[in-house]
Design a protein around this motif. Sequence first.
Motif, mmCIF file in Angstrom:
data_model
loop_
_atom_site.group_PDB
_atom_site.id
_atom_site.type_symbol
_atom_site.label_atom_id
_atom_site.label_comp_id
_atom_site.label_asym_id
_atom_site.label_seq_id
_atom_site.Cartn_x
_atom_site.Cartn_y
_atom_site.Cartn_z
ATOM 1 N N GLY A 75 0.772 -1.231 0.000
ATOM 2 C CA GLY A 75 0.000 0.000 0.000
ATOM 3 C C GLY A 75 0.802 1.279 0.000
ATOM 4 N N HIS A 76 2.134 1.172 0.052
ATOM 5 C CA HIS A 76 2.956 2.379 0.061
ATOM 6 C C HIS A 76 2.902 3.093 -1.293
ATOM 7 N N PRO A 77 2.528 4.373 -1.350
ATOM 8 C CA PRO A 77 2.664 5.125 -2.604
ATOM 9 C C PRO A 77 4.141 5.310 -2.939
ATOM 10 N N LEU A 78 4.479 5.182 -4.210
ATOM 11 C CA LEU A 78 5.853 5.390 -4.666
ATOM 12 C C LEU A 78 5.953 6.730 -5.374
ATOM 13 N N ALA A 79 7.072 7.399 -5.199
ATOM 14 C CA ALA A 79 7.306 8.690 -5.850
ATOM 15 C C ALA A 79 8.684 8.681 -6.488
ATOM 16 N N GLY A 80 8.855 9.489 -7.530
ATOM 17 C CA GLY A 80 10.158 9.635 -8.161
ATOM 18 C C GLY A 80 11.040 10.582 -7.373
ATOM 19 N N HIS A 81 12.324 10.236 -7.265
ATOM 20 C CA HIS A 81 13.256 11.046 -6.466
ATOM 21 C C HIS A 81 14.585 11.180 -7.198
ATOM 22 N N GLY A 82 14.523 11.878 -8.338
ATOM 23 C CA GLY A 82 15.736 12.046 -9.133
ATOM 24 C C GLY A 82 16.081 10.796 -9.911
ATOM 25 N N TRP A 83 17.342 10.688 -10.261
ATOM 26 C CA TRP A 83 17.820 9.505 -10.972
ATOM 27 C C TRP A 83 18.934 8.808 -10.190
ATOM 28 N N LEU A 138 3.836 11.698 -7.962
ATOM 29 C CA LEU A 138 4.610 12.723 -7.256
ATOM 30 C C LEU A 138 6.089 12.626 -7.623
ATOM 31 N N TYR A 139 6.699 13.798 -7.842
ATOM 32 C CA TYR A 139 8.136 13.864 -8.080
ATOM 33 C C TYR A 139 8.754 14.794 -7.045
ATOM 34 N N VAL A 140 9.802 14.320 -6.384
ATOM 35 C CA VAL A 140 10.518 15.113 -5.383
ATOM 36 C C VAL A 140 11.984 15.151 -5.766
ATOM 37 N N PRO A 141 12.473 16.261 -6.289
ATOM 38 C CA PRO A 141 13.899 16.317 -6.644
ATOM 39 C C PRO A 141 14.759 16.180 -5.395
ATOM 40 N N PRO A 142 15.898 15.509 -5.496
ATOM 41 C CA PRO A 142 16.781 15.382 -4.342
ATOM 42 C C PRO A 142 17.102 16.743 -3.723
ATOM 43 N N ALA A 143 17.075 16.787 -2.397
ATOM 44 C CA ALA A 143 17.289 18.018 -1.625
ATOM 45 C C ALA A 143 16.204 19.054 -1.906
ATOM 46 N N TRP A 144 15.099 18.612 -2.474
ATOM 47 C CA TRP A 144 13.957 19.485 -2.804
ATOM 48 C C TRP A 144 14.352 20.619 -3.768
ATOM 49 N N ALA A 145 15.435 20.447 -4.501
ATOM 50 C CA ALA A 145 15.939 21.501 -5.395
ATOM 51 C C ALA A 145 15.558 21.172 -6.837
ATOM 52 N N ALA A 146 14.571 21.893 -7.388
ATOM 53 C CA ALA A 146 13.992 21.547 -8.686
ATOM 54 C C ALA A 146 14.845 21.994 -9.870
ATOM 55 N N GLY A 147 15.743 22.964 -9.680
ATOM 56 C CA GLY A 147 16.570 23.397 -10.799
ATOM 57 C C GLY A 147 15.867 24.366 -11.731
ATOM 58 N N ASN A 148 16.284 24.367 -13.004
ATOM 59 C CA ASN A 148 15.899 25.416 -13.946
ATOM 60 C C ASN A 148 14.681 25.125 -14.813
ATOM 61 N N LEU A 149 13.882 24.137 -14.475
ATOM 62 C CA LEU A 149 12.664 23.892 -15.245
ATOM 63 C C LEU A 149 11.541 24.768 -14.711
ATOM 64 N N GLY A 150 10.845 25.467 -15.623
ATOM 65 C CA GLY A 150 9.706 26.294 -15.235
ATOM 66 C C GLY A 150 8.427 25.483 -15.238
ATOM 67 N N ILE A 151 7.344 26.092 -14.759
ATOM 68 C CA ILE A 151 6.079 25.381 -14.651
ATOM 69 C C ILE A 151 5.579 24.923 -16.018
ATOM 70 N N ARG A 152 5.807 25.688 -17.078
ATOM 71 C CA ARG A 152 5.374 25.261 -18.423
ATOM 72 C C ARG A 152 6.092 23.990 -18.850
ATOM 73 N N GLN A 153 7.368 23.889 -18.510
ATOM 74 C CA GLN A 153 8.119 22.677 -18.861
ATOM 75 C C GLN A 153 7.695 21.499 -18.000
ATOM 76 N N TRP A 154 7.434 21.747 -16.727
ATOM 77 C CA TRP A 154 6.965 20.666 -15.858
ATOM 78 C C TRP A 154 5.627 20.113 -16.334
ATOM 79 N N LYS A 155 4.775 20.971 -16.873
ATOM 80 C CA LYS A 155 3.463 20.525 -17.336
ATOM 81 C C LYS A 155 3.556 19.535 -18.492
ATOM 82 N N THR A 156 4.652 19.554 -19.223
ATOM 83 C CA THR A 156 4.819 18.629 -20.345
ATOM 84 C C THR A 156 5.385 17.280 -19.892
ATOM 85 N N LEU A 157 5.734 17.169 -18.621
ATOM 86 C CA LEU A 157 6.304 15.934 -18.091
ATOM 87 C C LEU A 157 5.200 15.103 -17.425
ATOM 88 N N PRO A 158 5.406 13.808 -17.242
ATOM 89 C CA PRO A 158 4.302 12.915 -16.851
ATOM 90 C C PRO A 158 3.895 12.945 -15.379
#
Length: 247
Positions: A75-83, A138-158
Amino acid sequence: MPKKPFRPTKQSDLRALVSIHDVMPETREQVTTMLLKLAQQAPQLTPPFITLLIVPGRQWSQSDLAWLHALAQAGHPLAGHGWSHKAPLKRTLYHLLHSLVLSRDAAEHLSRNHHELRQLVLDCFNWFHHYGLPRPSLYVPPAWAAGNLGIRQWKTLPFAQLETLAGVTDLQSGHKYKLPLTGYEADNAFRAISLRLFNCLNIKRARKSGAPLRIGLHPFDLDYRLAQNALSDLTLVDRFCQYSELH
């Protein structure tokens, strides 16, 4: 029964979102031990309310993958956490300062261009499907640091949601939930003092605002200086929530 959507309130009841970061083969033993201790110390914190942040780009054996499948089936939800959860060697000045103050070698998104970041996030998402795991929302970048992607670019990701230090963003609507956060990765005295103060302020903020408190755990937290604080803070929670309720 359908889940009740998150609505901010002015009540003093404390609600919380719980996640365990850095779930990878190297931390399998620590994560397993942590889950057992959480079940003992906070029995109301059942698997559906503990989101596991998975680092796909490590050396996952068949045994490791079977373990991960069992956690998902429990039952644990899984989330992406970088690569890889490892920052590039070539770093900007901001990244160097960020490493010294907060992230050390973990802020994988910083110092990367848009193309590199987009591919990294896509690789992370596709890994789950490749190994027959539930596709994460859910996606959580390591150290919660999302980098240089803007919201428009994030919207195109899954992914449907992005968590950063400030809170959680709904990537379809662009709405940002500003949510308080606690952390316990106190492997030295300075971090212990800083995090104890930071956590106290954010618990008060959560009670005052009615917004869920994000309790971010790391695999070694129950071996560090704030181990008892982490377990005590969990007992303060009146109701645990899921990230999927944030809509």
